[in-house]
Write an enzyme that holds these catalytic residues in place. Structure first.
Site, short mmCIF file in Angstrom:
data_model
loop_
_atom_site.label_atom_id
_atom_site.label_comp_id
_atom_site.label_asym_id
_atom_site.label_seq_id
_atom_site.Cartn_x
_atom_site.Cartn_y
_atom_site.Cartn_z
N ASP A 1 0.76 -1.30 -0.25
CA ASP A 1 -0.05 -0.14 0.00
C ASP A 1 0.78 1.31 0.12
O ASP A 1 2.12 1.28 0.45
CB ASP A 1 -0.88 -0.02 1.01
CG ASP A 1 -0.17 0.08 2.63
OD1 ASP A 1 0.84 -0.54 2.54
OD2 ASP A 1 -0.50 0.62 3.56
N GLU B 1 0.22 -1.17 5.64
CA GLU B 1 1.59 -0.83 6.55
C GLU B 1 1.09 0.71 6.71
O GLU B 1 1.66 1.28 7.82
CB GLU B 1 2.76 -0.96 5.76
CG GLU B 1 4.05 -0.71 6.53
CD GLU B 1 4.63 0.71 6.62
OE1 GLU B 1 5.26 1.36 7.62
OE2 GLU B 1 4.08 1.49 5.72
ZN LIG Z 1 6.54 2.58 3.89
#
Ligand SMILES: [Zn+2]
Ligand SMILES: *[C@@H]1O[C@H](CO)[C@@H](O)[C@H](O)[C@H]1NC(C)=O
Ligand SMILES: *[C@@H]1O[C@H](CO)[C@@H](O)[C@H](O)[C@H]1NC(C)=O
Ligand SMILES: *[C@@H]1O[C@H](CO)[C@@H](O)[C@H](O)[C@H]1NC(C)=O
Length: 531
Positions: A144, A209
Protein backbone atom coordinates in the site's frame (compact mmCIF):
# COMPACT_ATOMS: atom_id res chain seq x y z
CA UNK A 1 14.65 26.13 31.21
CA UNK A 2 11.66 27.08 29.18
CA UNK A 3 12.34 30.74 28.41
CA UNK A 4 13.03 31.15 24.72
CA UNK A 5 13.38 34.93 24.62
CA UNK A 6 16.22 36.51 22.61
CA UNK A 7 18.38 37.07 25.67
CA UNK A 8 18.29 33.42 26.52
CA UNK A 9 19.07 32.43 22.95
CA UNK A 10 22.24 34.53 22.97
CA UNK A 11 23.21 33.05 26.28
CA UNK A 12 22.60 29.56 25.00
CA UNK A 13 24.64 30.24 21.89
CA UNK A 14 27.55 31.63 23.92
CA UNK A 15 27.34 28.63 26.16
CA UNK A 16 27.65 26.30 23.17
CA UNK A 17 30.67 28.22 21.87
CA UNK A 18 32.41 28.31 25.23
CA UNK A 19 31.87 24.64 25.88
CA UNK A 20 32.97 23.80 22.35
CA UNK A 21 36.20 25.74 22.87
CA UNK A 22 36.81 23.80 26.05
CA UNK A 23 36.22 20.61 24.15
CA UNK A 24 38.67 21.68 21.46
CA UNK A 25 41.31 22.52 24.05
CA UNK A 26 40.84 19.18 25.67
CA UNK A 27 41.15 17.55 22.29
CA UNK A 28 44.54 19.12 21.61
CA UNK A 29 45.85 17.19 24.57
CA UNK A 30 44.19 13.92 23.85
CA UNK A 31 43.51 13.48 20.17
CA UNK A 32 47.04 12.85 18.99
CA UNK A 33 47.60 9.99 21.34
CA UNK A 34 44.34 8.14 21.03
CA UNK A 35 43.09 8.77 17.52
CA UNK A 36 43.64 5.20 16.51
CA UNK A 37 40.40 3.67 17.68
CA UNK A 38 37.65 2.36 15.43
CA UNK A 39 39.26 3.27 12.12
CA UNK A 40 38.43 -0.23 10.97
CA UNK A 41 34.67 0.10 11.24
CA UNK A 42 34.27 -0.63 7.56
CA UNK A 43 36.88 -3.31 7.45
CA UNK A 44 36.11 -5.97 10.05
CA UNK A 45 34.34 -8.85 8.38
CA UNK A 46 34.80 -7.33 4.96
CA UNK A 47 38.37 -8.56 4.81
CA UNK A 48 37.49 -11.90 6.24
CA UNK A 49 37.11 -14.93 4.01
CA UNK A 50 33.44 -15.52 3.31
CA UNK A 51 32.24 -18.95 2.37
CA UNK A 52 31.30 -19.13 -1.32
CA UNK A 53 27.76 -20.38 -1.48
CA UNK A 54 26.70 -20.39 -5.11
CA UNK A 55 28.01 -19.79 -8.60
CA UNK A 56 24.86 -18.04 -9.73
CA UNK A 57 25.48 -14.42 -10.73
CA UNK A 58 23.38 -11.63 -12.16
CA UNK A 59 24.27 -9.65 -15.26
CA UNK A 60 21.29 -7.65 -16.43
CA UNK A 61 21.19 -7.28 -20.20
CA UNK A 62 19.28 -4.62 -22.15
CA UNK A 63 16.28 -6.84 -22.73
CA UNK A 64 16.00 -7.73 -19.03
CA UNK A 65 16.51 -4.09 -18.08
CA UNK A 66 13.61 -3.04 -20.26
CA UNK A 67 11.43 -5.77 -18.80
CA UNK A 68 12.25 -5.15 -15.15
CA UNK A 69 11.56 -1.43 -15.55
CA UNK A 70 8.28 -2.16 -17.31
CA UNK A 71 7.19 -4.35 -14.39
CA UNK A 72 8.20 -1.72 -11.90
CA UNK A 73 6.27 0.99 -13.71
CA UNK A 74 3.20 -1.22 -13.87
CA UNK A 75 3.40 -1.70 -10.10
CA UNK A 76 3.51 2.07 -9.57
CA UNK A 77 0.49 2.62 -11.83
CA UNK A 78 -1.81 0.51 -9.63
CA UNK A 79 -3.11 2.95 -7.00
CA UNK A 80 -2.94 0.69 -3.93
CA UNK A 81 -3.83 3.55 -1.60
CA UNK A 82 -4.62 3.16 2.09
CA UNK A 83 -7.01 6.00 2.88
CA UNK A 84 -7.56 5.04 6.53
CA UNK A 85 -7.51 1.98 8.77
CA UNK A 86 -10.94 1.04 7.43
CA UNK A 87 -10.68 2.23 3.88
CA UNK A 88 -8.27 1.05 1.22
CA UNK A 89 -8.62 0.67 -2.53
CA UNK A 90 -9.48 -3.01 -2.51
CA UNK A 91 -9.95 -3.19 -6.26
CA UNK A 92 -6.40 -1.91 -6.68
CA UNK A 93 -5.18 -4.50 -4.16
CA UNK A 94 -6.87 -7.26 -6.18
CA UNK A 95 -5.39 -5.87 -9.37
CA UNK A 96 -1.96 -5.88 -7.73
CA UNK A 97 -2.37 -9.54 -6.85
CA UNK A 98 -3.13 -10.41 -10.49
CA UNK A 99 -0.23 -8.27 -11.64
CA UNK A 100 2.31 -10.02 -9.36
CA UNK A 101 1.33 -13.45 -10.71
CA UNK A 102 1.76 -12.21 -14.26
CA UNK A 103 5.06 -10.37 -13.64
CA UNK A 104 6.77 -13.18 -11.70
CA UNK A 105 5.52 -16.47 -13.18
CA UNK A 106 8.50 -18.49 -11.92
CA UNK A 107 8.02 -17.35 -8.31
CA UNK A 108 4.37 -18.39 -8.46
CA UNK A 109 5.00 -21.76 -10.12
CA UNK A 110 8.26 -22.97 -8.55
CA UNK A 111 8.03 -26.09 -6.45
CA UNK A 112 10.40 -24.42 -3.97
CA UNK A 113 7.97 -21.59 -3.25
CA UNK A 114 4.77 -21.82 -1.25
CA UNK A 115 2.55 -18.78 -1.68
CA UNK A 116 -0.55 -17.86 0.30
CA UNK A 117 -2.80 -14.86 0.73
CA UNK A 118 -3.22 -13.52 4.24
CA UNK A 119 -6.10 -11.24 5.26
CA UNK A 120 -7.30 -11.37 1.63
CA UNK A 121 -4.75 -8.93 0.21
CA UNK A 122 -1.38 -9.52 1.90
CA UNK A 123 1.06 -12.08 0.55
CA UNK A 124 3.23 -14.61 2.35
CA UNK A 125 5.90 -16.62 0.51
CA UNK A 126 7.98 -19.45 1.94
CA UNK A 127 11.05 -20.35 -0.08
CA UNK A 128 12.17 -23.73 1.07
CA UNK A 129 15.85 -24.25 1.90
CA UNK A 130 17.86 -27.40 1.20
CA UNK A 131 19.21 -27.43 4.77
CA UNK A 132 16.43 -27.42 7.31
CA UNK A 133 18.90 -26.88 10.18
CA UNK A 134 19.64 -23.32 9.01
CA UNK A 135 17.36 -20.82 10.75
CA UNK A 136 15.25 -18.98 8.17
CA UNK A 137 15.09 -15.21 7.77
CA UNK A 138 12.42 -12.92 6.39
CA UNK A 139 12.22 -10.05 3.91
CA UNK A 140 9.35 -7.56 4.26
CA UNK A 141 7.88 -4.89 2.03
CA UNK A 142 4.45 -3.34 1.71
CA UNK A 143 1.99 -3.01 -1.14
CA UNK A 144 0.00 0.00 0.00
CA UNK A 145 0.89 3.65 -0.43
CA UNK A 146 -0.26 6.92 1.09
CA UNK A 147 -2.66 9.04 -1.00
CA UNK A 148 -1.28 11.43 -3.60
CA UNK A 149 -2.92 14.07 -5.73
CA UNK A 150 -1.48 15.64 -8.85
CA UNK A 151 -2.83 19.01 -7.77
CA UNK A 152 -0.35 19.08 -4.87
CA UNK A 153 2.27 20.07 -7.41
CA UNK A 154 3.71 16.86 -8.83
CA UNK A 155 5.89 17.22 -11.91
CA UNK A 156 4.26 14.06 -13.25
CA UNK A 157 0.92 12.50 -12.23
CA UNK A 158 1.58 10.42 -9.06
CA UNK A 159 0.36 7.13 -10.53
CA UNK A 160 1.85 7.62 -14.00
CA UNK A 161 5.35 6.19 -13.41
CA UNK A 162 6.51 8.81 -15.90
CA UNK A 163 10.21 8.98 -16.68
CA UNK A 164 11.97 12.34 -16.30
CA UNK A 165 15.76 12.61 -16.64
CA UNK A 166 16.43 9.01 -15.71
CA UNK A 167 14.02 9.00 -12.75
CA UNK A 168 10.71 7.20 -12.46
CA UNK A 169 8.18 9.40 -10.72
CA UNK A 170 5.29 8.09 -8.70
CA UNK A 171 3.80 7.36 -5.32
CA UNK A 172 5.41 4.20 -3.99
CA UNK A 173 8.66 4.42 -5.97
CA UNK A 174 10.63 4.66 -2.73
CA UNK A 175 7.92 3.75 -0.23
CA UNK A 176 7.82 0.83 -0.75
CA UNK A 177 7.29 -0.71 -4.18
CA UNK A 178 10.99 -0.35 -5.02
CA UNK A 179 11.85 -2.91 -2.34
CA UNK A 180 8.77 -5.02 -2.98
CA UNK A 181 9.44 -5.37 -6.69
CA UNK A 182 13.18 -5.61 -6.10
CA UNK A 183 12.74 -8.63 -3.81
CA UNK A 184 10.38 -10.51 -6.13
CA UNK A 185 12.39 -9.66 -9.26
CA UNK A 186 15.54 -10.94 -7.56
CA UNK A 187 13.81 -14.16 -6.56
CA UNK A 188 12.43 -14.57 -10.09
CA UNK A 189 15.97 -14.28 -11.52
CA UNK A 190 17.45 -16.65 -8.92
CA UNK A 191 14.85 -19.32 -9.61
CA UNK A 192 15.22 -18.98 -13.38
CA UNK A 193 18.97 -19.55 -12.94
CA UNK A 194 18.24 -22.75 -11.06
CA UNK A 195 19.20 -21.42 -7.66
CA UNK A 196 17.87 -23.42 -4.73
CA UNK A 197 18.64 -21.76 -1.40
CA UNK A 198 20.32 -23.68 1.39
CA UNK A 199 18.70 -21.44 4.00
CA UNK A 200 14.94 -21.13 3.71
CA UNK A 201 13.34 -17.69 3.88
CA UNK A 202 10.00 -15.94 4.02
CA UNK A 203 8.80 -12.92 2.11
CA UNK A 204 5.94 -10.93 3.61
CA UNK A 205 4.06 -8.25 1.68
CA UNK A 206 1.60 -6.35 3.88
CA UNK A 207 -1.29 -4.40 2.37
CA UNK A 208 -1.95 -1.84 5.13
CA UNK A 209 1.44 -0.73 6.47
CA UNK A 210 0.63 2.93 5.99
CA UNK A 211 -2.25 2.55 8.45
CA UNK A 212 -0.31 0.49 11.03
CA UNK A 213 -0.38 -3.02 9.52
CA UNK A 214 -3.10 -4.27 11.86
CA UNK A 215 -4.58 -6.49 9.13
CA UNK A 216 -1.65 -7.47 6.90
CA UNK A 217 1.51 -7.65 9.01
CA UNK A 218 -0.30 -8.67 12.19
CA UNK A 219 -2.05 -11.58 10.48
CA UNK A 220 1.17 -12.68 8.80
CA UNK A 221 2.74 -12.75 12.28
CA UNK A 222 -0.24 -14.70 13.64
CA UNK A 223 0.10 -17.32 10.88
CA UNK A 224 3.85 -17.69 11.47
CA UNK A 225 3.37 -17.96 15.25
CA UNK A 226 0.80 -20.72 14.77
CA UNK A 227 3.44 -22.62 12.81
CA UNK A 228 6.05 -22.10 15.52
CA UNK A 229 8.36 -20.13 13.20
CA UNK A 230 11.43 -18.41 14.63
CA UNK A 231 13.48 -16.14 12.41
CA UNK A 232 17.20 -15.44 12.30
CA UNK A 233 16.44 -11.83 11.32
CA UNK A 234 13.90 -9.66 9.56
CA UNK A 235 14.77 -7.03 6.95
CA UNK A 236 12.21 -4.33 6.19
CA UNK A 237 12.14 -0.82 4.71
CA UNK A 238 13.33 2.10 6.81
CA UNK A 239 16.73 3.73 6.40
CA UNK A 240 18.73 4.29 3.25
CA UNK A 241 22.03 5.43 1.80
CA UNK A 242 22.45 9.09 2.70
CA UNK A 243 24.64 11.01 0.28
CA UNK A 244 25.49 14.57 1.28
CA UNK A 245 22.62 14.63 3.75
CA UNK A 246 24.62 14.56 6.99
CA UNK A 247 26.55 17.82 7.10
CA UNK A 248 30.30 17.45 7.57
CA UNK A 249 30.28 13.77 6.65
CA UNK A 250 32.66 12.73 3.92
CA UNK A 251 31.11 10.31 1.44
CA UNK A 252 27.80 8.48 1.58
CA UNK A 253 26.58 6.56 4.62
CA UNK A 254 24.36 3.48 4.60
CA UNK A 255 22.36 3.55 7.81
CA UNK A 256 20.90 0.23 8.89
CA UNK A 257 17.99 0.77 11.26
CA UNK A 258 18.48 -1.26 14.43
CA UNK A 259 15.53 0.20 16.31
CA UNK A 260 12.43 2.35 15.93
CA UNK A 261 11.05 5.03 18.16
CA UNK A 262 7.92 4.18 20.08
CA UNK A 263 4.72 6.10 19.64
CA UNK A 264 1.81 7.40 21.66
CA UNK A 265 -1.37 9.24 20.79
CA UNK A 266 -2.89 10.91 23.81
CA UNK A 267 -6.29 12.54 23.94
CA UNK A 268 -6.70 15.52 26.27
CA UNK A 269 -10.22 16.59 27.13
CA UNK A 270 -11.80 19.21 29.35
CA UNK A 271 -15.46 19.14 30.27
CA UNK A 272 -17.08 22.20 31.84
CA UNK A 273 -20.68 23.32 32.33
CA UNK A 274 -21.87 24.89 29.06
CA UNK A 275 -23.02 28.49 29.07
CA UNK A 276 -24.03 31.52 27.07
CA UNK A 277 -21.33 33.83 25.78
CA UNK A 278 -23.02 36.82 27.38
CA UNK A 279 -22.14 35.54 30.87
CA UNK A 280 -18.82 33.81 30.49
CA UNK A 281 -17.14 32.12 33.45
CA UNK A 282 -13.57 33.08 34.31
CA UNK A 283 -12.22 29.94 32.71
CA UNK A 284 -13.61 27.97 29.77
CA UNK A 285 -12.90 24.46 28.60
CA UNK A 286 -11.07 25.94 25.61
CA UNK A 287 -8.87 28.17 27.78
CA UNK A 288 -7.98 25.36 30.19
CA UNK A 289 -7.14 22.98 27.37
CA UNK A 290 -5.15 25.62 25.46
CA UNK A 291 -3.06 26.29 28.57
CA UNK A 292 -2.41 22.59 29.02
CA UNK A 293 -1.31 22.23 25.40
CA UNK A 294 0.95 25.27 25.73
CA UNK A 295 2.61 23.76 28.80
CA UNK A 296 3.35 20.61 26.79
CA UNK A 297 4.93 22.65 24.01
CA UNK A 298 6.92 24.80 26.41
CA UNK A 299 8.30 21.83 28.30
CA UNK A 300 9.75 19.41 25.79
CA UNK A 301 10.61 15.91 26.94
CA UNK A 302 14.12 15.56 28.43
CA UNK A 303 17.23 15.34 26.25
CA UNK A 304 18.26 11.71 25.93
CA UNK A 305 20.82 11.93 23.16
CA UNK A 306 23.58 9.43 23.84
CA UNK A 307 21.40 7.20 25.99
CA UNK A 308 20.04 5.21 23.06
CA UNK A 309 21.41 3.51 19.94
CA UNK A 310 21.92 6.88 18.18
CA UNK A 311 25.22 6.86 19.99
CA UNK A 312 26.42 4.03 17.72
CA UNK A 313 25.54 6.03 14.60
CA UNK A 314 27.85 8.86 15.59
CA UNK A 315 30.61 6.54 16.76
CA UNK A 316 30.60 4.76 13.41
CA UNK A 317 30.56 7.90 11.34
CA UNK A 318 33.11 9.78 13.44
CA UNK A 319 36.20 8.96 11.40
CA UNK A 320 34.60 10.19 8.17
CA UNK A 321 33.86 13.65 9.45
CA UNK A 322 35.85 16.58 8.10
CA UNK A 323 36.17 20.29 8.79
CA UNK A 324 35.70 22.10 12.05
CA UNK A 325 31.95 22.04 12.37
CA UNK A 326 30.36 21.19 15.68
CA UNK A 327 29.66 17.79 14.24
CA UNK A 328 33.32 17.17 13.55
CA UNK A 329 34.50 18.46 16.91
CA UNK A 330 32.07 16.33 18.73
CA UNK A 331 32.36 13.39 16.39
CA UNK A 332 36.14 13.24 16.56
CA UNK A 333 35.72 13.31 20.27
CA UNK A 334 33.40 10.33 20.10
CA UNK A 335 35.99 8.57 18.03
CA UNK A 336 38.79 9.14 20.47
CA UNK A 337 37.54 9.27 23.97
CA UNK A 338 34.35 7.39 24.06
CA UNK A 339 34.25 7.16 27.80
CA UNK A 340 33.73 10.91 27.99
CA UNK A 341 30.82 10.58 25.65
CA UNK A 342 28.21 11.79 28.09
CA UNK A 343 29.73 15.27 28.48
CA UNK A 344 29.81 15.76 24.77
CA UNK A 345 26.41 14.28 24.21
CA UNK A 346 24.97 17.12 26.26
CA UNK A 347 26.71 19.73 24.13
CA UNK A 348 25.85 17.98 20.93
CA UNK A 349 22.21 17.76 22.01
CA UNK A 350 22.10 21.55 22.18
CA UNK A 351 23.15 21.68 18.54
CA UNK A 352 20.89 18.89 17.35
CA UNK A 353 17.75 20.09 19.05
CA UNK A 354 17.74 23.33 17.08
CA UNK A 355 16.40 21.62 13.96
CA UNK A 356 13.21 19.53 13.94
CA UNK A 357 14.72 16.62 12.03
CA UNK A 358 17.73 16.25 14.30
CA UNK A 359 15.75 17.12 17.43
CA UNK A 360 13.95 13.84 16.82
CA UNK A 361 17.17 12.01 17.74
CA UNK A 362 17.55 13.92 20.97
CA UNK A 363 14.26 13.27 22.70
CA UNK A 364 10.70 12.04 22.65
CA UNK A 365 8.96 14.54 20.40
CA UNK A 366 5.60 16.09 21.22
CA UNK A 367 3.26 17.22 18.43
CA UNK A 368 -0.21 18.62 18.97
CA UNK A 369 -2.11 17.43 15.92
CA UNK A 370 -5.82 18.09 16.57
CA UNK A 371 -7.72 20.66 18.61
CA UNK A 372 -11.50 20.65 18.53
CA UNK A 373 -14.14 22.63 20.36
CA UNK A 374 -17.16 24.80 19.84
CA UNK A 375 -19.97 24.83 17.31
CA UNK A 376 -21.62 28.23 17.62
CA UNK A 377 -20.30 31.78 18.06
CA UNK A 378 -22.44 32.62 21.08
CA UNK A 379 -22.21 29.36 23.04
CA UNK A 380 -19.44 28.46 25.42
CA UNK A 381 -18.81 24.82 24.63
CA UNK A 382 -18.70 22.28 27.43
CA UNK A 383 -16.17 20.05 25.74
CA UNK A 384 -12.72 20.78 24.34
CA UNK A 385 -10.49 18.03 23.00
CA UNK A 386 -6.94 17.87 21.70
CA UNK A 387 -4.77 15.06 20.39
CA UNK A 388 -1.06 14.88 21.01
CA UNK A 389 1.19 12.55 19.03
CA UNK A 390 4.48 11.59 20.66
CA UNK A 391 7.40 9.63 19.21
CA UNK A 392 9.21 7.94 22.04
CA UNK A 393 13.00 7.95 22.30
CA UNK A 394 14.66 4.54 22.74
CA UNK A 395 15.77 5.39 26.25
CA UNK A 396 12.23 6.06 27.48
CA UNK A 397 9.13 3.92 27.90
CA UNK A 398 5.51 4.62 27.07
CA UNK A 399 4.75 4.55 30.81
CA UNK A 400 7.39 7.19 31.61
CA UNK A 401 6.15 9.42 28.83
CA UNK A 402 2.56 9.25 30.06
CA UNK A 403 3.68 10.08 33.60
CA UNK A 404 5.61 13.10 32.31
CA UNK A 405 2.62 14.35 30.32
CA UNK A 406 0.44 14.04 33.40
CA UNK A 407 2.82 16.06 35.55
CA UNK A 408 3.45 18.70 32.88
CA UNK A 409 -0.25 19.22 32.27
CA UNK A 410 -0.65 19.35 36.06
CA UNK A 411 -4.37 20.10 36.00
CA UNK A 412 -6.95 17.62 37.27
CA UNK A 413 -9.59 19.12 35.01
CA UNK A 414 -7.73 17.92 31.93
CA UNK A 415 -8.56 14.28 31.37
CA UNK A 416 -5.83 12.21 29.73
CA UNK A 417 -6.54 9.13 27.69
CA UNK A 418 -4.09 6.93 25.81
CA UNK A 419 -5.65 6.32 22.39
CA UNK A 420 -2.88 4.20 20.96
CA UNK A 421 0.73 3.59 21.84
CA UNK A 422 3.70 1.28 22.09
CA UNK A 423 7.18 1.24 23.56
CA UNK A 424 10.27 1.91 21.44
CA UNK A 425 11.40 -1.26 19.67
CA UNK A 426 14.20 -3.36 21.17
CA UNK A 427 17.67 -2.64 19.80
CA UNK A 428 18.86 -5.31 17.34
CA UNK A 429 22.39 -6.67 17.47
CA UNK A 430 25.13 -5.23 15.26
CA UNK A 431 28.40 -6.76 16.47
CA UNK A 432 30.72 -9.08 14.56
CA UNK A 433 28.60 -12.11 15.44
CA UNK A 434 25.33 -10.57 14.32
CA UNK A 435 24.26 -12.64 11.31
CA UNK A 436 21.68 -10.32 9.76
CA UNK A 437 23.60 -7.10 10.33
CA UNK A 438 26.84 -8.48 8.90
CA UNK A 439 25.13 -10.01 5.85
CA UNK A 440 23.38 -6.73 5.06
CA UNK A 441 26.63 -4.82 5.61
CA UNK A 442 28.65 -7.16 3.37
CA UNK A 443 26.03 -6.97 0.63
CA UNK A 444 26.11 -3.15 0.75
CA UNK A 445 29.91 -2.95 0.77
CA UNK A 446 30.28 -5.41 -2.12
CA UNK A 447 28.06 -3.14 -4.21
CA UNK A 448 29.21 0.23 -2.88
CA UNK A 449 32.76 -0.06 -1.51
CA UNK A 450 33.08 3.64 -0.64
CA UNK A 451 29.97 3.79 1.54
CA UNK A 452 30.29 3.90 5.33
CA UNK A 453 27.91 1.47 7.01
CA UNK A 454 26.53 2.52 10.39
CA UNK A 455 23.60 1.61 12.62
CA UNK A 456 20.69 4.05 12.80
CA UNK A 457 17.26 4.52 14.34
CA UNK A 458 14.00 4.86 12.46
CA UNK A 459 12.01 7.85 13.54
CA UNK A 460 8.94 6.52 11.75
CA UNK A 461 7.45 3.06 12.19
CA UNK A 462 7.33 0.05 9.89
CA UNK A 463 5.46 -3.25 9.62
CA UNK A 464 8.52 -5.00 11.05
CA UNK A 465 7.63 -3.86 14.56
CA UNK A 466 4.91 -6.52 14.62
CA UNK A 467 7.58 -9.22 14.21
CA UNK A 468 9.42 -8.69 17.48
CA UNK A 469 8.22 -11.99 19.01
CA UNK A 470 9.57 -13.96 16.05
CA UNK A 471 13.15 -12.66 16.16
CA UNK A 472 15.59 -10.61 18.23
CA UNK A 473 17.02 -8.90 15.18
CA UNK A 474 14.98 -6.58 13.01
CA UNK A 475 16.75 -4.36 10.47
CA UNK A 476 15.26 -1.53 8.46
CA UNK A 477 17.19 -0.69 5.33
CA UNK A 478 17.18 -0.62 1.54
CA UNK A 479 19.98 0.79 -0.65
CA UNK A 480 17.90 3.70 -1.89
CA UNK A 481 20.09 6.76 -2.46
CA UNK A 482 18.93 9.88 -0.67
CA UNK A 483 20.47 13.19 -1.65
CA UNK A 484 19.69 16.54 0.00
CA UNK A 485 15.99 17.31 -0.42
CA UNK A 486 14.99 13.73 -1.18
CA UNK A 487 13.65 13.06 2.31
CA UNK A 488 10.79 15.49 1.59
CA UNK A 489 9.66 13.32 -1.32
CA UNK A 490 8.88 10.54 1.14
CA UNK A 491 5.08 10.77 1.66
CA UNK A 492 5.42 14.15 -0.13
CA UNK A 493 5.34 15.34 -3.72
CA UNK A 494 7.58 14.13 -6.55
CA UNK A 495 8.47 10.81 -4.95
CA UNK A 496 10.88 9.19 -7.40
CA UNK A 497 13.69 6.72 -7.86
CA UNK A 498 16.34 6.63 -10.57
CA UNK A 499 16.19 3.74 -13.01
CA UNK A 500 19.73 2.86 -12.02
CA UNK A 501 18.81 2.80 -8.34
CA UNK A 502 15.86 0.49 -8.92
CA UNK A 503 18.17 -1.90 -10.75
CA UNK A 504 20.55 -1.67 -7.79
CA UNK A 505 17.70 -2.76 -5.51
CA UNK A 506 17.21 -5.88 -7.62
CA UNK A 507 20.94 -6.65 -7.50
CA UNK A 508 21.02 -5.98 -3.74
CA UNK A 509 18.27 -8.48 -2.92
CA UNK A 510 19.73 -11.00 -5.38
CA UNK A 511 23.11 -10.83 -3.60
CA UNK A 512 21.57 -10.71 -0.15
CA UNK A 513 19.62 -13.93 -0.69
CA UNK A 514 22.78 -15.61 -1.94
CA UNK A 515 24.87 -14.26 0.94
CA UNK A 516 22.36 -15.56 3.49
CA UNK A 517 23.26 -19.10 2.40
CA UNK A 518 26.48 -19.19 4.40
CA UNK A 519 26.36 -21.56 7.37
CA UNK A 520 27.95 -19.08 9.74
CA UNK A 521 29.82 -15.79 9.69
CA UNK A 522 33.58 -15.80 9.15
CA UNK A 523 35.86 -15.05 12.09
CA UNK A 524 37.13 -11.53 11.45
CA UNK A 525 40.42 -11.39 13.33
CA UNK A 526 42.17 -14.55 12.22
CA UNK A 527 41.21 -13.86 8.62
CA UNK A 528 42.53 -10.30 8.65
CA UNK A 529 45.90 -11.60 9.76
CA UNK A 530 46.06 -14.02 6.85
CA UNK A 531 45.91 -11.16 4.35
ZN1 LIG B 1 6.69 2.43 3.90
C1 LIG C 1 31.03 -23.54 -8.38
O1 LIG C 1 31.63 -24.04 -9.55
C2 LIG C 1 32.78 -24.82 -9.30
C3 LIG C 1 33.42 -25.17 -10.63
O2 LIG C 1 32.45 -25.54 -11.59
C4 LIG C 1 32.42 -26.05 -8.47
O3 LIG C 1 33.55 -26.83 -8.19
C5 LIG C 1 31.78 -25.58 -7.16
O4 LIG C 1 31.34 -26.69 -6.41
C6 LIG C 1 30.62 -24.65 -7.43
N1 LIG C 1 30.18 -24.09 -6.15
C7 LIG C 1 28.93 -24.12 -5.75
C8 LIG C 1 28.65 -23.54 -4.42
O5 LIG C 1 28.01 -24.56 -6.43
C1 LIG D 1 -8.93 2.22 -7.10
O1 LIG D 1 -8.13 1.48 -7.97
C2 LIG D 1 -8.66 1.34 -9.27
C3 LIG D 1 -7.72 0.46 -10.07
O2 LIG D 1 -7.73 -0.86 -9.56
C4 LIG D 1 -8.82 2.70 -9.92
O3 LIG D 1 -9.40 2.56 -11.20
C5 LIG D 1 -9.66 3.57 -9.04
O4 LIG D 1 -9.69 4.87 -9.58
C6 LIG D 1 -9.11 3.63 -7.64
N1 LIG D 1 -10.03 4.34 -6.78
C7 LIG D 1 -9.67 5.39 -6.05
C8 LIG D 1 -10.73 6.00 -5.21
O5 LIG D 1 -8.54 5.83 -6.04
C1 LIG E 1 -11.67 -11.19 3.64
O1 LIG E 1 -12.80 -11.12 2.79
C2 LIG E 1 -13.96 -11.72 3.32
C3 LIG E 1 -15.04 -11.75 2.24
O2 LIG E 1 -15.08 -10.55 1.53
C4 LIG E 1 -14.38 -10.94 4.56
O3 LIG E 1 -15.52 -11.52 5.14
C5 LIG E 1 -13.24 -10.97 5.56
O4 LIG E 1 -13.56 -10.18 6.69
C6 LIG E 1 -11.96 -10.47 4.95
N1 LIG E 1 -10.86 -10.68 5.87
C7 LIG E 1 -10.05 -9.71 6.25
C8 LIG E 1 -9.02 -10.06 7.28
O5 LIG E 1 -10.10 -8.58 5.79
Amino acid sequence: MTDSGPKFKIFKFLKIIIISLLVTALLLFTVASIRTLSLDVNVGLKLARWEKTSNVSLVIDDHQREQLLAHFKEAIRIPTVSFSGEESNTSALLEFDRFLRKAFPTVFSSSLVRHELVANYSHLFWVQGLQSDLVPYMLLAHIDVVPASESDGWEAPPFSAKEIDGFIYGRGTIDDKGSLMGILQALEYLLIKGFAPRRGFYIGLGHDEEVSGYKGAMNIVRVLKQRGVQLSFVLDEGLAVLDGVISGLEGPAALIGISEKGSATVKLSVFMVPGHSSMPPRETSIGILAAAVKRLEDNPMPRLFGHGPERGTFEHLAHKVRGTSYLSIIAITFDSILHLFCCYAVIYSLVLERKPDTNAFVRTTTAVTMFNSGVKVNIIPSLAEAYVNLRIHSAQSLREVLDLIRSTVGDQRVKLELVDGFDPLPVSSMDETSFGYQIIKKTVLDMFPTVTVAPGICIGNTDSRHFKDLTNDIYRFAPIWFKPGDAQRFHGINERISKKNYEELVVFYFSLIKNCDIQKLPKPHSSIHEL
